[in-house]
Design a protein around this motif. Structure first.
Motif, PDB file in Angstrom:
ATOM      1  N   ASP A 226      86.682  42.548  23.135  1.00  0.00           N
ATOM      2  CA  ASP A 226      85.725  41.478  23.125  1.00  0.00           C
ATOM      3  C   ASP A 226      85.999  40.686  24.248  1.00  0.00           C
ATOM      4  O   ASP A 226      86.913  39.858  24.133  1.00  0.00           O
ATOM      5  N   PRO A 229      84.871  36.175  23.385  1.00  0.00           N
ATOM      6  CA  PRO A 229      85.307  35.413  22.181  1.00  0.00           C
ATOM      7  C   PRO A 229      85.132  33.915  22.306  1.00  0.00           C
ATOM      8  O   PRO A 229      84.750  33.526  23.347  1.00  0.00           O
ATOM      9  N   LYS A 238      86.103  43.614  17.082  1.00  0.00           N
ATOM     10  CA  LYS A 238      86.420  43.803  15.565  1.00  0.00           C
ATOM     11  C   LYS A 238      85.001  44.670  14.784  1.00  0.00           C
ATOM     12  O   LYS A 238      84.106  44.889  15.644  1.00  0.00           O
ATOM     13  N   LYS A 239      85.568  45.340  13.937  1.00  0.00           N
ATOM     14  CA  LYS A 239      84.533  46.218  13.096  1.00  0.00           C
ATOM     15  C   LYS A 239      83.127  45.234  12.508  1.00  0.00           C
ATOM     16  O   LYS A 239      83.707  44.474  12.162  1.00  0.00           O
ATOM     17  N   VAL A 240      82.129  46.106  12.864  1.00  0.00           N
ATOM     18  CA  VAL A 240      80.955  45.341  12.290  1.00  0.00           C
ATOM     19  C   VAL A 240      80.310  46.296  11.626  1.00  0.00           C
ATOM     20  O   VAL A 240      79.958  47.656  12.073  1.00  0.00           O
ATOM     21  N   GLY A 253      85.689  49.018  15.383  1.00  0.00           N
ATOM     22  CA  GLY A 253      86.522  48.319  15.675  1.00  0.00           C
ATOM     23  C   GLY A 253      87.565  48.814  16.443  1.00  0.00           C
ATOM     24  O   GLY A 253      87.979  49.963  16.645  1.00  0.00           O
ATOM     25  N   SER A 324      89.357  44.788  11.646  1.00  0.00           N
ATOM     26  CA  SER A 324      88.024  44.102  11.052  1.00  0.00           C
ATOM     27  C   SER A 324      88.102  42.511  11.223  1.00  0.00           C
ATOM     28  O   SER A 324      89.246  42.176  11.344  1.00  0.00           O
ATOM     29  N   ALA A 325      86.912  42.203  10.644  1.00  0.00           N
ATOM     30  CA  ALA A 325      86.967  40.635  10.715  1.00  0.00           C
ATOM     31  C   ALA A 325      88.009  39.842   9.576  1.00  0.00           C
ATOM     32  O   ALA A 325      88.060  40.755   8.627  1.00  0.00           O
TER      33      ALA A 325
END
Length: 325
Positions: A226, A229, A238-240, A253, A324-325
């Motif tokens: 990303d 940020p 990050k995975k969404v 992600g 992931s988040a």
């Protein structure tokens, strides 16, 4: 980390321990620009021999040539304003020189590598036979040497290995396992490489003549980032999860890279603009202080080979886990 000088000021900043640029061998400025951000790569391929007919006549061959445009997209900038009062009150520690040095060390250097690693990884993941996904734990001391040897034998990598143009980057856990391997008999040395006045210290060895370089600073060793940020800079993507109710599309992600192989002949970081400006108080309209501006316009490209126009000089193996988040 914030520096607290509430009780006593020091004229020197604490040195930030980090790894320097690892991908500098891939930077090139030998580019003929077509316009503000585009250059071209001339790609040619030909057909081969056919059996000669002794009764007369020649076999007609074919050739194909095309100019493929490549456009830069990684356009970045930042500016810092240091108020005159801050300079006076901090014994000049909050100076443009210190801010620019910290910015270069903590953001510019890692981002150069992060862009290279992620772009090469993404290019490899599009090519059949030139990418893999392996749990990092599988690189045990008993298997790591044979696993790395197998990677160097993938596809057409042997061709590039033979002419000495490959570099293999590995994460620290894999270098640790290689150091403990009973199959691997070469030395692994901590080497300092001078680059831009900085000492890049990392473990280096080789397999079959291919340099193996450890990426200690693993924050730059992912296959996707990303680039916007909240705090600026870059971060692993990050995975969404998809949410149709709120019109949110799914995002895969990033994966941490285990091993990345790149070729110096076909992988290039291409800089277009690298602007740094410094203004004294009164020489700008931003405020009463010193102004620092920095812009970098560059990108990373993986070029096809000159025989059949295919990408066959890179390889990436990533961890199975997504960020992931």
């Amino acid at each position: 980390m914030a520096l607290n000088y509430a009780e006593q000021w020091s004229p020197e900043l604490l040195e930030i321990l980090m790894q320097g640029t690892l991908t500098s061998p891939f930077v090139t400025s030998n580019v003929r620009w077509l316009d503000a951000k585009t250059f071209h790569f001339t790609q040619m391929s030909t057909s081969g021999y056919k059996n000669h007919n002794r009764k007369g006549g020649w076999n007609t061959g074919t050739y194909d040539q095309k100019d493929v445009p490549f456009t830069l997209e990684h356009d970045r900038d930042v500016e810092f304003l240091v108020d005159k009062a801050d300079v006076d009150e901090t014994n000049a520690t909050a100076s443009i020189q210190n801010i620019s040095r910290v910015f270069e060390q903590t953001w510019v250097v890692p981002e150069t590598d992060a862009l290279f690693f992620s772009k090469v990884a993404q290019a490899a993941q599009k090519e059949e036979g030139y990418h893999g996904s392996t749990a990092t734990s599988a690189y045990t001391k008993a298997k790591v040497f044979s696993m790395l040897k197998d990677i160097l034998a993938k596809g057409k990598l042997r061709r590039y290995k033979a002419n000495g143009s490959l570099i293999m980057y590995v994460r620290s856990e894999i270098m640790d396992a290689l150091e403990q391997s009973t199959e691997f008999t070469r030395k692994i040395e901590m080497t300092q490489i001078a680059e831009g006045g900085m000492g890049i210290e990392t473990r280096v060895t080789d397999i079959d003549g291919v340099p193996i370089m450890e990426v200690i600073d693993d924050e730059r060793f992912y296959d996707a980032f990303d680039w916007e940020p909240e705090g600026g800079g870059f971060a692993p993507l990050k995975k969404v999860a998809a949410d149709q109710e709120h019109s949110v599309e799914a995002v895969t992600g990033a994966h941490k890279i285990n091993v990345l192989v790149a070729c110096g002949q076909t992988c290039k970081t291409v800089p277009k603009i690298n602007s740094i400006y410094y203004f004294e108080p009164g020489a700008h309209t931003k405020g009463d202080g010193y102004l620092y501006q920095n812009r970098s316009f560059s990108d990373v490209f993986v070029f096809p080979n000159g025989r059949d126009g295919k990408i066959d000089s890179i390889y990436v193996d990533v961890d199975t886990a997504e960020v992931s988040a």
